[in-house]
Write a protein that holds these residues in place. Structure first.
Motif, PDB file in Angstrom:
ATOM      1  N   LEU A   1      -6.794  18.915  26.647  1.00 51.47           N
ATOM      2  CA  LEU A   1      -7.877  17.969  26.915  1.00 51.47           C
ATOM      3  C   LEU A   1      -8.303  18.014  28.377  1.00 51.47           C
ATOM      4  CD1 LEU A   1      -9.709  15.554  26.196  1.00 51.47           C
ATOM      5  CD2 LEU A   1      -7.747  14.057  26.659  1.00 51.47           C
ATOM      6  N   TYR A   2      -7.341  18.083  29.283  1.00 49.85           N
ATOM      7  CA  TYR A   2      -7.687  18.108  30.709  1.00 49.85           C
ATOM      8  C   TYR A   2      -8.411  19.406  31.061  1.00 49.85           C
ATOM      9  CZ  TYR A   2      -7.335  18.068  35.769  1.00 49.85           C
ATOM     10  OH  TYR A   2      -7.651  18.098  37.094  1.00 49.85           O
ATOM     11  N   ASP A   3      -7.957  20.524  30.519  1.00 45.23           N
ATOM     12  CA  ASP A   3      -8.618  21.797  30.821  1.00 45.23           C
ATOM     13  C   ASP A   3     -10.056  21.815  30.325  1.00 45.23           C
ATOM     14  OD1 ASP A   3      -6.279  22.655  31.974  1.00 45.23           O
ATOM     15  OD2 ASP A   3      -5.560  23.712  30.179  1.00 45.23           O
ATOM     16  N   ALA A   4     -10.305  21.138  29.207  1.00 43.49           N
ATOM     17  CA  ALA A   4     -11.655  21.166  28.630  1.00 43.49           C
ATOM     18  C   ALA A   4     -12.570  20.105  29.233  1.00 43.49           C
ATOM     19  CB  ALA A   4     -11.577  20.979  27.112  1.00 43.49           C
ATOM     20  N   ARG A   5     -12.062  18.907  29.549  1.00 43.08           N
ATOM     21  CA  ARG A   5     -12.929  17.798  29.962  1.00 43.08           C
ATOM     22  C   ARG A   5     -12.540  17.176  31.312  1.00 43.08           C
ATOM     23  NH1 ARG A   5     -16.973  19.205  26.941  1.00 43.08           N
ATOM     24  NH2 ARG A   5     -16.226  19.730  24.829  1.00 43.08           N
ATOM     25  N   HIS A   6     -11.518  17.689  31.943  1.00 42.90           N
ATOM     26  CA  HIS A   6     -11.011  17.093  33.187  1.00 42.90           C
ATOM     27  C   HIS A   6     -10.740  15.596  32.994  1.00 42.90           C
ATOM     28  CE1 HIS A   6     -11.562  20.676  35.640  1.00 42.90           C
ATOM     29  NE2 HIS A   6     -12.746  20.846  35.046  1.00 42.90           N
ATOM     30  N   LEU A   7     -10.194  15.300  31.863  1.00 46.44           N
ATOM     31  CA  LEU A   7      -9.850  13.928  31.514  1.00 46.44           C
ATOM     32  C   LEU A   7      -8.346  13.878  31.253  1.00 46.44           C
ATOM     33  CD1 LEU A   7     -11.283  11.160  30.919  1.00 46.44           C
ATOM     34  CD2 LEU A   7     -11.156  11.788  28.499  1.00 46.44           C
TER      35      LEU A   7
ATOM     36  N   GLN B   1     -17.687   2.491  24.301  1.00 45.42           N
ATOM     37  CA  GLN B   1     -16.800   1.708  23.461  1.00 45.42           C
ATOM     38  C   GLN B   1     -16.831   2.202  22.022  1.00 45.42           C
ATOM     39  OE1 GLN B   1     -14.707  -0.829  24.644  1.00 45.42           O
ATOM     40  NE2 GLN B   1     -13.815  -0.488  22.616  1.00 45.42           N
ATOM     41  N   ALA B   2     -17.987   2.640  21.569  1.00 39.55           N
ATOM     42  CA  ALA B   2     -18.100   3.153  20.195  1.00 39.55           C
ATOM     43  C   ALA B   2     -17.274   4.430  20.040  1.00 39.55           C
ATOM     44  CB  ALA B   2     -19.560   3.403  19.847  1.00 39.55           C
ATOM     45  N   GLN B   3     -17.275   5.279  21.041  1.00 37.25           N
ATOM     46  CA  GLN B   3     -16.494   6.514  20.959  1.00 37.25           C
ATOM     47  C   GLN B   3     -14.994   6.205  20.985  1.00 37.25           C
ATOM     48  OE1 GLN B   3     -18.273   8.464  24.361  1.00 37.25           O
ATOM     49  NE2 GLN B   3     -19.493   9.831  23.059  1.00 37.25           N
ATOM     50  N   LEU B   4     -14.598   5.270  21.823  1.00 36.85           N
ATOM     51  CA  LEU B   4     -13.190   4.885  21.865  1.00 36.85           C
ATOM     52  C   LEU B   4     -12.731   4.317  20.523  1.00 36.85           C
ATOM     53  CD1 LEU B   4     -13.066   3.177  25.392  1.00 36.85           C
ATOM     54  CD2 LEU B   4     -12.054   5.381  24.763  1.00 36.85           C
TER      55      LEU B   4
ATOM     56  N   TYR C   1     -10.771  12.612  21.722  1.00 36.32           N
ATOM     57  CA  TYR C   1     -11.589  12.441  22.928  1.00 36.32           C
ATOM     58  C   TYR C   1     -12.321  13.736  23.275  1.00 36.32           C
ATOM     59  CZ  TYR C   1      -8.932   8.123  23.466  1.00 36.32           C
ATOM     60  OH  TYR C   1      -8.360   6.885  23.260  1.00 36.32           O
ATOM     61  N   ASP C   2     -11.673  14.840  23.071  1.00 37.65           N
ATOM     62  CA  ASP C   2     -12.347  16.121  23.294  1.00 37.65           C
ATOM     63  C   ASP C   2     -13.519  16.285  22.335  1.00 37.65           C
ATOM     64  OD1 ASP C   2     -12.925  18.709  24.162  1.00 37.65           O
ATOM     65  OD2 ASP C   2     -11.481  19.615  22.779  1.00 37.65           O
TER      66      ASP C   2
ATOM     67  N   LEU D   1     -16.628  13.873  23.226  1.00 38.29           N
ATOM     68  CA  LEU D   1     -17.315  14.307  24.438  1.00 38.29           C
ATOM     69  C   LEU D   1     -18.098  15.601  24.199  1.00 38.29           C
ATOM     70  CD1 LEU D   1     -14.633  13.553  27.181  1.00 38.29           C
ATOM     71  CD2 LEU D   1     -16.768  12.325  26.753  1.00 38.29           C
ATOM     72  N   ALA D   2     -17.645  16.389  23.223  1.00 36.60           N
ATOM     73  CA  ALA D   2     -18.360  17.623  22.889  1.00 36.60           C
ATOM     74  C   ALA D   2     -19.410  17.406  21.815  1.00 36.60           C
ATOM     75  CB  ALA D   2     -17.363  18.688  22.421  1.00 36.60           C
ATOM     76  N   GLY D   3     -19.485  16.192  21.270  1.00 35.26           N
ATOM     77  CA  GLY D   3     -20.449  15.906  20.216  1.00 35.26           C
ATOM     78  C   GLY D   3     -20.013  16.343  18.839  1.00 35.26           C
ATOM     79  N   ARG D   4     -18.738  16.587  18.639  1.00 31.62           N
ATOM     80  CA  ARG D   4     -18.228  16.999  17.345  1.00 31.62           C
ATOM     81  C   ARG D   4     -17.653  15.793  16.617  1.00 31.62           C
ATOM     82  NH1 ARG D   4     -15.399  20.641  20.622  1.00 31.62           N
ATOM     83  NH2 ARG D   4     -13.456  19.671  19.898  1.00 31.62           N
ATOM     84  N   PRO D   5     -17.552  15.842  15.304  1.00 35.10           N
ATOM     85  CA  PRO D   5     -16.936  14.733  14.557  1.00 35.10           C
ATOM     86  C   PRO D   5     -15.420  14.707  14.803  1.00 35.10           C
ATOM     87  CG  PRO D   5     -17.508  16.507  13.064  1.00 35.10           C
ATOM     88  CD  PRO D   5     -18.086  16.886  14.400  1.00 35.10           C
ATOM     89  N   VAL D   6     -14.878  13.516  14.781  1.00 38.90           N
ATOM     90  CA  VAL D   6     -13.439  13.337  14.985  1.00 38.90           C
ATOM     91  C   VAL D   6     -12.735  13.537  13.660  1.00 38.90           C
ATOM     92  CG1 VAL D   6     -11.635  11.745  15.739  1.00 38.90           C
ATOM     93  CG2 VAL D   6     -13.882  11.715  16.857  1.00 38.90           C
TER      94      VAL D   6
END
Length: 292
Positions: free
Chosen positions: A62-68, A124-127, A155-156, A159-164
């Motif tokens: 996750l950190y490598d992809a989103r720096h999160l 908040q909706a994404q969380l 979370y990845d 942020l990428a716009g993909r379904p969870v």
């Protein structure tokens, strides 16, 4: 002369200190904590059970992809606080920044919360979507590691716009902490009772010793080595020797059988022997003339 403290009093004091001092793995795990500085995982109950490497890989991805940075904390309970308040307090205490998220899980209380900064880039909706789809299904099956892996992947994805998507579930131990939080609650009840009881025993012992000493002093007759009743305060028992005459008259009581001499003289110099008498005068020479 100092009185020695009985051994049982010292042991009682040491026991009280041991009870009052916080013990490893007890109530400290329930209060807001400072997260581990060794990585992004703080597991105080052994929830991961050998799956630490799997969770670490997901967090690094996750950190490598989103720096999160996603931090995960496993404890027994939240010490009566709401899960959200506990998670926010722990995040603040640990100095988490805008790009840091905390997933806090109480394995015994079966509660969890996610703490994220308002400027983290997540709405908040994404969380809520990640929580309901990737975290809660794993927690229901006691898959503590799967909840962290699902959160990182969720979370990845948002942020990428993909379904969870829901993670693969591997059921685990229902209460890996062994109910330490419950036992801590019971300890909080008997600790004050034990401390009060110990203090009462010490006070009772001191009172009984004082009364016994007072009774012994009243019953003991005055004699050598004791100040008689009614003697001036500050006096001391007499010894059968007088080092010097440096005290004011009446400031020190001495037994009648002992005489004290002025400084520089010994008591023996004041004694007179009845066998010592002045020498008799020499006989005068006779003046009677002798016969020739």
């Amino acid at each position: 002369m100092r009185r020695r403290v009985p051994r049982w009093c010292a042991a009682l004091g040491a026991l009280a200190l041991a009870v009052l001092l916080p013990q490893p793995g007890q109530a400290a795990a329930d209060d807001p904590i400072t997260l581990s500085t060794d990585g992004q995982i703080t597991d105080r109950v052994g929830a991961l059970q050998g799956r630490t490497a799997e969770v670490t890989t997901a967090l690094n991805r996750l950190y490598d992809a989103r720096h999160l940075q996603l931090f995960v904390a496993y404890v027994n309970g939240f010490s009566g606080r709401s899960p959200q308040d506990w998670a926010n307090a722990t995040a603040t205490r640990s100095g988490l920044g805008r790009q840091d998220i905390l997933l806090a899980v109480a394995t015994h209380d079966r509660q969890y919360a996610v703490s994220a900064d308002q400027d983290s880039g997540l709405t908040q909706a994404q969380l809520d979507e990640v929580s309901s789809t990737a975290i809660e299904p794993a927690l229901r099956q006691n898959d503590w590691a799967g909840a962290a892996v699902g959160a990182a992947g969720g979370y990845d994805a948002v942020l990428a716009g993909r379904p969870v998507t829901a993670p693969a579930i591997t059921p685990g131990t229902a209460d890996p902490g062994g109910g330490t939080a419950a036992s801590n609650g019971a300890a909080d009840l008997w600790i004050p009772v034990g401390v009060v009881a110990a203090a009462g025993l010490v006070v009772l012992y001191a009172v009984r010793r004082r009364r016994a000493a007072a009774a012994d002093g009243a019953a003991q007759p005055a004699g050598p080595g004791r100040r008689p009743a009614g003697a001036p305060a500050g006096t001391r028992p007499g010894r059968h020797r007088c080092p010097s005459w440096t005290r004011r008259p009446g400031s020190c009581w001495w037994p009648p059988t002992t005489r004290c001499a002025p400084a520089g003289r010994t008591s023996a110099s004041r004694r007179r022997s009845s066998a010592t008498r002045p020498p008799s005068p020499s006989p005068k020479p006779s003046t009677t003339p002798t016969a020739s």
